[in-house]
Design an enzyme around this catalytic site. Structure first.
Site, mmCIF file in Angstrom:
data_model
loop_
_atom_site.group_PDB
_atom_site.id
_atom_site.type_symbol
_atom_site.label_atom_id
_atom_site.label_comp_id
_atom_site.label_asym_id
_atom_site.label_seq_id
_atom_site.Cartn_x
_atom_site.Cartn_y
_atom_site.Cartn_z
ATOM 1 N N LYS A 185 0.853 -1.180 0.000
ATOM 2 C CA LYS A 185 0.000 0.000 0.000
ATOM 3 C C LYS A 185 0.886 1.227 0.000
ATOM 4 O O LYS A 185 2.010 1.184 0.512
ATOM 5 C CB LYS A 185 -0.898 0.042 1.250
ATOM 6 C CG LYS A 185 -2.127 0.879 1.066
ATOM 7 C CD LYS A 185 -3.185 0.097 0.283
ATOM 8 C CE LYS A 185 -4.445 0.870 0.096
ATOM 9 N NZ LYS A 185 -5.525 0.002 -0.413
HETATM 10 P P1 NAD Z 1 -12.817 7.541 -2.982
HETATM 11 O O1 NAD Z 1 -11.842 8.569 -2.602
HETATM 12 O O2 NAD Z 1 -13.161 7.356 -4.417
HETATM 13 O O3 NAD Z 1 -14.189 7.756 -2.182
HETATM 14 C C1 NAD Z 1 -14.253 7.866 -0.799
HETATM 15 C C2 NAD Z 1 -15.661 8.316 -0.430
HETATM 16 O O4 NAD Z 1 -15.823 8.269 0.984
HETATM 17 C C3 NAD Z 1 -15.989 9.757 -0.850
HETATM 18 O O5 NAD Z 1 -17.328 9.807 -1.276
HETATM 19 C C4 NAD Z 1 -15.813 10.546 0.448
HETATM 20 O O6 NAD Z 1 -16.561 11.741 0.467
HETATM 21 C C5 NAD Z 1 -16.347 9.535 1.434
HETATM 22 N N1 NAD Z 1 -15.936 9.731 2.813
HETATM 23 C C6 NAD Z 1 -14.715 9.997 3.310
HETATM 24 N N2 NAD Z 1 -14.770 10.094 4.640
HETATM 25 C C7 NAD Z 1 -16.055 9.865 4.983
HETATM 26 C C8 NAD Z 1 -16.757 9.812 6.208
HETATM 27 N N3 NAD Z 1 -16.124 10.009 7.370
HETATM 28 N N4 NAD Z 1 -18.091 9.539 6.185
HETATM 29 C C9 NAD Z 1 -18.729 9.337 5.025
HETATM 30 N N5 NAD Z 1 -18.115 9.352 3.833
HETATM 31 C C10 NAD Z 1 -16.806 9.628 3.825
HETATM 32 O O7 NAD Z 1 -12.250 6.166 -2.371
HETATM 33 P P2 NAD Z 1 -12.644 4.683 -2.791
HETATM 34 O O8 NAD Z 1 -11.670 4.205 -3.797
HETATM 35 O O9 NAD Z 1 -14.111 4.579 -3.076
HETATM 36 O O10 NAD Z 1 -12.301 3.891 -1.446
HETATM 37 C C11 NAD Z 1 -13.235 3.762 -0.387
HETATM 38 C C12 NAD Z 1 -12.814 2.596 0.496
HETATM 39 O O11 NAD Z 1 -12.786 1.390 -0.294
HETATM 40 C C13 NAD Z 1 -11.411 2.699 1.107
HETATM 41 O O12 NAD Z 1 -11.411 2.054 2.354
HETATM 42 C C14 NAD Z 1 -10.549 1.910 0.126
HETATM 43 O O13 NAD Z 1 -9.349 1.449 0.701
HETATM 44 C C15 NAD Z 1 -11.514 0.784 -0.197
HETATM 45 N N6 NAD Z 1 -11.230 0.048 -1.438
HETATM 46 C C16 NAD Z 1 -11.162 0.709 -2.629
HETATM 47 C C17 NAD Z 1 -10.926 -0.033 -3.783
HETATM 48 C C18 NAD Z 1 -10.909 0.608 -5.152
HETATM 49 O O14 NAD Z 1 -10.826 -0.127 -6.145
HETATM 50 N N7 NAD Z 1 -11.011 1.922 -5.269
HETATM 51 C C19 NAD Z 1 -10.748 -1.416 -3.713
HETATM 52 C C20 NAD Z 1 -10.841 -2.040 -2.476
HETATM 53 C C21 NAD Z 1 -11.093 -1.293 -1.343
#
Ligand code: NAD
Length: 421
Positions: free
Chosen positions: A111
């Protein structure tokens, strides 16, 4: 058994190590092996100076943590968030190792992160930060070493900049150095929505497992980014009533179900779910405590914790985010018979299709979207079946089953390779 000093503050690394310790105990792994599994193989912390658009210079800190390589090159996302610190990146890297092993893709876990709030920087500044960070970590990344992908605060565009910086440095284009890149640079069909597709695939399996009819079942999604937005869309398409959604700026609720497509258009226009007409605003914390069939936390770590877990009324929690449930909350939810489907299973669709993207880049041959989605479905089903069977056999939670299955595979690879020298 205390193998490593605990992190200074409770947080994701504490949770990740506690989960590992439970798997180690179940599998009867010895202390030396435990210590190796609990410790990243390699960490790099770098200074990232940024020339701001106004000419001033600001300094940021970035990390890349490679937790394990026993089953293949390291693989994991890159996060841009003010909250990034080394312990968070360590936890996320460890979870990546287990995730890749659980869905049986030939990677270890990694990561990366930069402690920067991307929302206060221009696109040009984000490009300079990304390129500088990439050049600083360049010696340890590469298609056979460590392959970054998007995570919180990063995007396909970020991956394009990494691809370009790396390629310029080695003198030829290397599409397999990142995944989650734009289609026109060798990205995979189906990658952008793969994590969300996987989350919904697993959510539907969990609903069936608990005997809950999909039609009209209620759901809420925390986070409306790359994972949450499509997860809400696919849940609605599958027939669930998505009654609440939140992002960092607010939360909205509609008892009859939100029009998720329209909500998406609202977010495209305004940048937030807040203020969506046809829904009432609710407190963001309240979303987690609604009476629901399904809750999908898809934002950040630690949102289900000791303070609110007793008030959670969802029957099933499917972890779209990494580490949204603390160890204390896990125990409370399990005691209250809430089915918690762990992150390393529920959100593994992203890394599965990242693997397909890497395979396509290595083959210089593009697969059809149908092929990608068919193979993703097969992987998710196989992982769900394996976790469910293990949990039943050993009478343990889905989290412990998933972690133990994964740890066992990593340990097996390590044993077969032997310890050098
Ligand atoms: P992103 O930046 O695209 O979106 C994050 C979202 O969460 C945004 O809408 C933001 O406004 C919201 N957010 C942040 N803090 C918040 C809070 N306290 N309360 C409510 N909403 C909040 O990120 P993402 O890629 O969608 O990742 C989200 C999660 O999924 C993370 O934990 C990431 O590690 C995990 N993840 C992502 C992927 C991927 O392919 N992008 C894969 C596996 C896991």
């Amino acid at each position: 058994m205390t193998v490593l000093p605990a992190p200074t503050t409770a947080g994701p690394l504490d949770d990740a190590r506690t989960q590992l310790a439970a798997a180690v105990e179940l599998l009867g792994i010895d202390e030396g092996q435990h210590r190796m599994l609990a410790t990243p193989r390699r960490e790099l912390t770098v200074s990232v100076p940024l020339r701001r658009d106004d000419g001033s210079v600001e300094l940021f800190t970035g990390h890349r943590v490679q937790h394990n390589f026993s089953r293949g090159p390291a693989k994991g996302g890159l996060r841009f968030s003010a909250q990034v610190d080394i312990d968070e990146v360590r936890a996320l890297a460890m979870w990546m190792t287990w995730k890749c092993a659980l869905v049986d893709v030939p990677y270890g876990g990694a990561k990366g992160g930069i402690a920067i709030d991307p929302r206060v920087h221009s696109t040009a500044e984000l490009e300079r930060v990304t390129r500088r960070y990439t050049s600083e970590i360049l010696p340890i990344i590469g298609p056979d070493q460590d392959i970054p992908a998007p995570d919180i605060g990063t995007s396909e565009q970020t991956m394009a900049w990494i691809l370009d910086t790396y390629s310029v440095s080695v003198g030829h284009t290397v599409p397999a150095v990142v995944t989650g890149k734009p289609l026109s640079l060798g990205g995979s069909l189906g990658r952008a929505s793969a994590t969300s597709r996987g989350v919904v695939h697993i959510a539907l399996a969990a609903l069936a497992h608990r005997g809950i009819r999909v039609d009209g079942a209620t759901a809420a999604v925390q986070g409306f980014g790359k994972v949450g937005r499509d997860a809400a869309r696919f849940l609605a398409q599958a027939g669930l009533r998505v009654v609440a959604v939140s992002d960092v700026d607010g939360a909205v609720h509609a008892a009859a179900g939100l029009d998720v497509e329209e909500l998406g258009r609202h977010v495209d226009r305004t940048g937030t779910v807040a203020g969506f007409p046809g829904a009432e605003p609710i407190d963001a914390a309240e979303l987690l405590e609604l009476k629901l069939d399904l809750l999908v936390p898809a934002a950040v770590e630690g949102v289900l914790n000791e303070a609110n877990a007793r008030r959670v009324q969802a029957r099933i929690v499917v972890e779209g985010a990494n580490g949204p449930t603390t160890t204390a909350a896990d125990e409370i939810l399990t005691a209250r018979d809430v089915l918690v489907v762990p992150d390393i299973l529920a959100n593994s669709g992203g890394v599965v299709v990242s693997y397909f993207e890497w395979a396509q880049a290595n083959q210089s041959y593009r697969w059809s979207e149908r092929e990608v989605e068919g193979r993703l479905g097969d992987k998710m089903t196989a992982a769900w079946d394996a976790v469910l069977a293990f949990a039943g056999r050993c009478d343990v939670t889905l989290r412990l089953a998933a972690t133990a299955l994964a740890v066992d595979r990593v340990t097996e690879a390590h044993r077969l390779r032997g310890l050098y020298p």
